[in-house]
Structures are given as structure tokens and as C-alpha cells.
Scaffold this motif. Structure first.
Motif, mmCIF file in Angstrom:
data_model
loop_
_atom_site.group_PDB
_atom_site.id
_atom_site.type_symbol
_atom_site.label_atom_id
_atom_site.label_comp_id
_atom_site.label_asym_id
_atom_site.label_seq_id
_atom_site.Cartn_x
_atom_site.Cartn_y
_atom_site.Cartn_z
ATOM 1 N N GLY A 146 -3.194 9.715 -0.799
ATOM 2 C CA GLY A 146 -2.999 8.383 -1.360
ATOM 3 C C GLY A 146 -1.783 8.296 -2.247
ATOM 4 N N VAL A 149 1.194 8.001 -0.042
ATOM 5 C CA VAL A 149 1.318 6.650 0.508
ATOM 6 C C VAL A 149 1.994 5.723 -0.491
ATOM 7 C CG1 VAL A 149 0.011 4.614 1.245
ATOM 8 C CG2 VAL A 149 -0.630 6.871 2.086
ATOM 9 N N TYR A 153 5.457 4.521 1.117
ATOM 10 C CA TYR A 153 5.267 3.282 1.876
ATOM 11 C C TYR A 153 5.355 2.089 0.937
ATOM 12 C CZ TYR A 153 2.989 -0.372 4.613
ATOM 13 O OH TYR A 153 2.694 -1.546 5.248
ATOM 14 N N GLY A 306 1.835 -1.292 -0.189
ATOM 15 C CA GLY A 306 1.735 0.161 -0.131
ATOM 16 C C GLY A 306 1.063 0.741 -1.356
ATOM 17 N N GLY A 310 -2.446 2.710 -1.182
ATOM 18 C CA GLY A 310 -2.460 4.052 -1.748
ATOM 19 C C GLY A 310 -3.439 4.194 -2.891
#
Length: 374
Positions: A146, A149, A153, A306, A310
């Protein structure tokens, strides 16, 4: 009601700590955005905390405070380094390159890092065949995923009603794909490692120095000295960075010193001593929610999909770790209760055919009592 309050007290204190810590992030971000050096902020924060805690520690723990030894002193210096230099310095530096809400989200990986360090130091048992251990391992991996991410992202922007456009803000708040965003994430991870190492070592130190408030005072004092050396070097060409005014530059370090460094260290040390360091860091998701809401509304930070995805993954992994820890504690409590209960068996005496009760106490020899039948 009294028993419920006694059982719920540690959890209620940890919830209150998260609200206080969330306010610190918002005030610190506002002060840094208005030009205050985060190095100087940390010096004033810990200096104010040590001055605030010292009288209470001296009076309230006068009878229970043990003598200072060389080993405890060295551990206090290490605690100050982990918490003030690694955690606070790198966390605020990472927040400067990212955002307050992103900092709060990344710090949710602290329980998983704490678990890894506890396993390395053999403070947590590692039996991979048990479901509880599997949950902690999977939760640790998911939490790390996470965090990746959130760092890698971006996604689309998420709009929160009530937020207004900010006049000032850190360089990379609205640009997660910028060059400093990854660097800021690395700084935040270093801060997480320092944060976790602090609570691991704090639990160890409290066994030899069982005075939570006195220990918090010494850590803040040592941290103020260590951070002043770092700040003096970092701001050697900006002597005006040490100036304070009757504004957020004074209120932010005062609030952080009294509420976050002072009261929070004492409460978390007390709970860590009673329940272990992992549960102390398990309440970070609540702080993330509070910080994210306040940062978007008060500081007008831009939130991205994102970061939301996450954060949800991090929270899921976090509670897998906490669930595994809870199952282990319940199994340990049940095992202790079974060991404490006496075993009573009914047998027959071969000589007089009278029933006989055998009472077997834990760690004691077998004792027998005869009972006459009616």
C-alpha cells in the motif's frame, strides 16, 4: 461500568493521542509553509516539551524513579536519536516534499515495521504455521504494498467539499509525479523506521527505568540537544531562522512540545509498558483520517485517488497485523488461565474403598483430601 472503563482506558487514551497528533501535523505544515525551518521547529518543540514535563516528572515520580545508570543513559540517547533525529527530522522533511495527509498515510506502515523489528529482536514469536502469525506476515507485506501504491500511483484528483484553494503550500503537494515526491517518500520511510525503533527500544528501557514521565522528559531534553546541533549546521547561513513571533511560528512548536512530545510520549510509554509496542502504533489510521480531512479543508491540499487506494490497502494490512496480535494475546491469556486452574480428580483408595479427591495445583505437589461418604 468501572471494569469497562478500566479495560477501555488504554484505548481511549490512544484515540485522544491521535487527535492531538493530527493537530500537530496541521500546525507544523502551516508553520513550515510560512517559512519556518523544520529543523528549528524540532528544537523548540522538544525544548518546550522537556521544560513542561520536568516539574511533573520530578514531583509525581520522585518515589518510583530509579537511579540513572550508564546503560539507561545510553539508551535514552539512542531513543532521542531514533525519535527526534530519524523520525521527526525526516518525517517533517518528507512532509515538506509531499503533504501532511501523505505523511500521515505513510506513517501507517509503522506497525508493520515495528512487527519486523520485534521479530528480529525476538520480542515477537514467529510460528508460521499458526493463523495469527500468518496474518501478521501477510499484513506486513500488504502494508508495504500500500505504501508503494501511494508513492508510485497518482490517479485522478479527489475533490472534497469545503476545501479552498491555498495561497501557500509545499512545493510538491499538487504534483505527486514531481521529482521530489519519491525523495519525500524515502524520507518518510526513514522516519517510519525511526518511529518503530523508538517504540521497540522504549519498551525495553521501561523495564529497567519504569518511570514513563521521567523517561519522556529525558528523551525530549536529549532530543533538543541533538536536534540543536543538526539545526545549527543546517541553518548556519540563516541565523534569522531561529527567530520566533507571536504567530503560528510560536504556537506550532509550543503545541507540538506540550501535546505531542510531552503528553503523547507519557501516554504511549504507559500503554506500551502495559500492552506492548505493536498496539501503540495500531491507532495510526485514525490520525490519517483526521489529518486528511483537516489538510484538505484547512490547508487546501489536493487529494489523489492513488493516495486513497494506497491508504485503504495500508489500513487493511495494518489491521491484519493487529488481528494477528490480538489472536496471539487471547491464546496466551487462555493458556495462562488453564495453567492457573486446579485439576480435581476423583479416585478410589484401594485400602478402605473411600472416595478420594486429588487437587493438583500448578507448580505444586499433588495434595489429597479424603471425604467421607454419607
Amino acid at each position: 461500568m468501572g471494569a469497562w472503563m478500566r479495560n477501555a482506558k488504554p484505548y481511549l487514551l490512544l484515540v485522544a493521542v491521535q487527535f492531538g497528533s493530527a493537530g500537530m501535523f496541521i500546525f507544523a505544515m502551516d508553520a513550515i509553509a510560512k517559512g519556518m525551518s523544520h529543523y528549528v521547529f524540532i528544537v523548540y518543540r522538544n525544548a518546550i516539551a522537556s521544560v513542561t514535563l520536568a516539574p511533573f516528572a520530578f514531583l509525581l515520580e520522585k518515589k518510583v524513579r530509579p537511579k540513572m545508570t550508564v546503560r539507561v543513559f545510553l539508551e535514552i540517547m539512542a531513543l532521542a536519536f531514533f525519535e527526534i533525529i530519524l523520525d521527526q527530522c525526516f518525517a517533517l522533511l518528507g512532509m515538506k516534499y509531499t503533504s501532511a495527509s501523505f505523511l500521515s498515510a505513510v506513517m501507517n506502515s509503522a506497525p508493520s515495521i515495528t512487527f519486523l523489528l520485534a521479530v528480529i529482536l525476538r520480542m515477537e514469536r514467529m510460528k508460521i504455521k499458526e493463523v495469527a502469525c500468518q496474518a501478521k506476515v501477510i499484513g506486513t507485506v500488504v502494508t508495504f504494498g500500500g505504501t508503494l501504491v501511494m508513492a508510485l500511483y497518482k490517479g485522478t484528483a479527489v475533490t472534497i467539499s469545503g476545501a479552498t484553494k491555498a495561497a501557500h503550500g509545499p512545493e510538491n503537494v499538487n504534483n505527486p509525479s514531481g521529482s521530489h515526491w519519491a525523495i519525500g517518500t524515502c524520507f518518510l520511510i526513514i522516519g517510519c523506521i525511526g518511529f518503530s525503533a523508538f517504540y521497540i527500544l522504549q519498551a525495553i528501557t521501561l523495564r529497567k527505568y519504569p518511570a514513563e514521565m521521567s523517561l519522556a522528559t529525558w528523551v525530549c531534553f536529549a532530543g533538543a540537544l541533538q536536534s540543536s546541533l543538526v539545526a545549527a549546521f543546517a541553518e548556519r547561513h540563516r541565523p534569522h531562522a531561529w527567530a520566533l513571533g507571536w504567530d503560528i511560528r510560536l504556537f506550532a512548536p509550543a503545541y507540538a512540545g506540550i501535546v505531542t512530545s510531552g503528553v503523547q510520549y507519557y501516554i504511549q510509554g504507559m500503554v506500551s509498558k502495559a500492552m506492548g509496542p505493536v498496539i501503540v502504533t495500531a491507532f495510526n489510521p485514525l490520525r490519517m483520517v483526521i489529518v486528511t480531512a483537516l489538510a484538505c479543508i484547512v490547508l487546501s491540499e489536493q487529494l489523489y485517488l492513488g493516495s486513497v487506494i494506497g491508504a485503504i490497502v495500508v489500513v487493511g494490512g495494518l489491521y491484519a497485523v493487529v488481528w494477528g496480535k490480538y489472536k496471539e494475546q487471547k491464546a496466551k491469556e487462555n493458556s495462562e488461565q488453564q495453567q492457573q486452574l486446579p485439576v480435581i480428580a476423583l479416585t478410589n483408595n484401594d485400602t478402605n474403598n473411600k472416595p478420594q479427591f486429588l487437587v493438583i495445583q500448578p507448580h505444586q505437589q499433588i495434595s489429597s483430601t479424603e471425604s467421607q461418604t454419607k
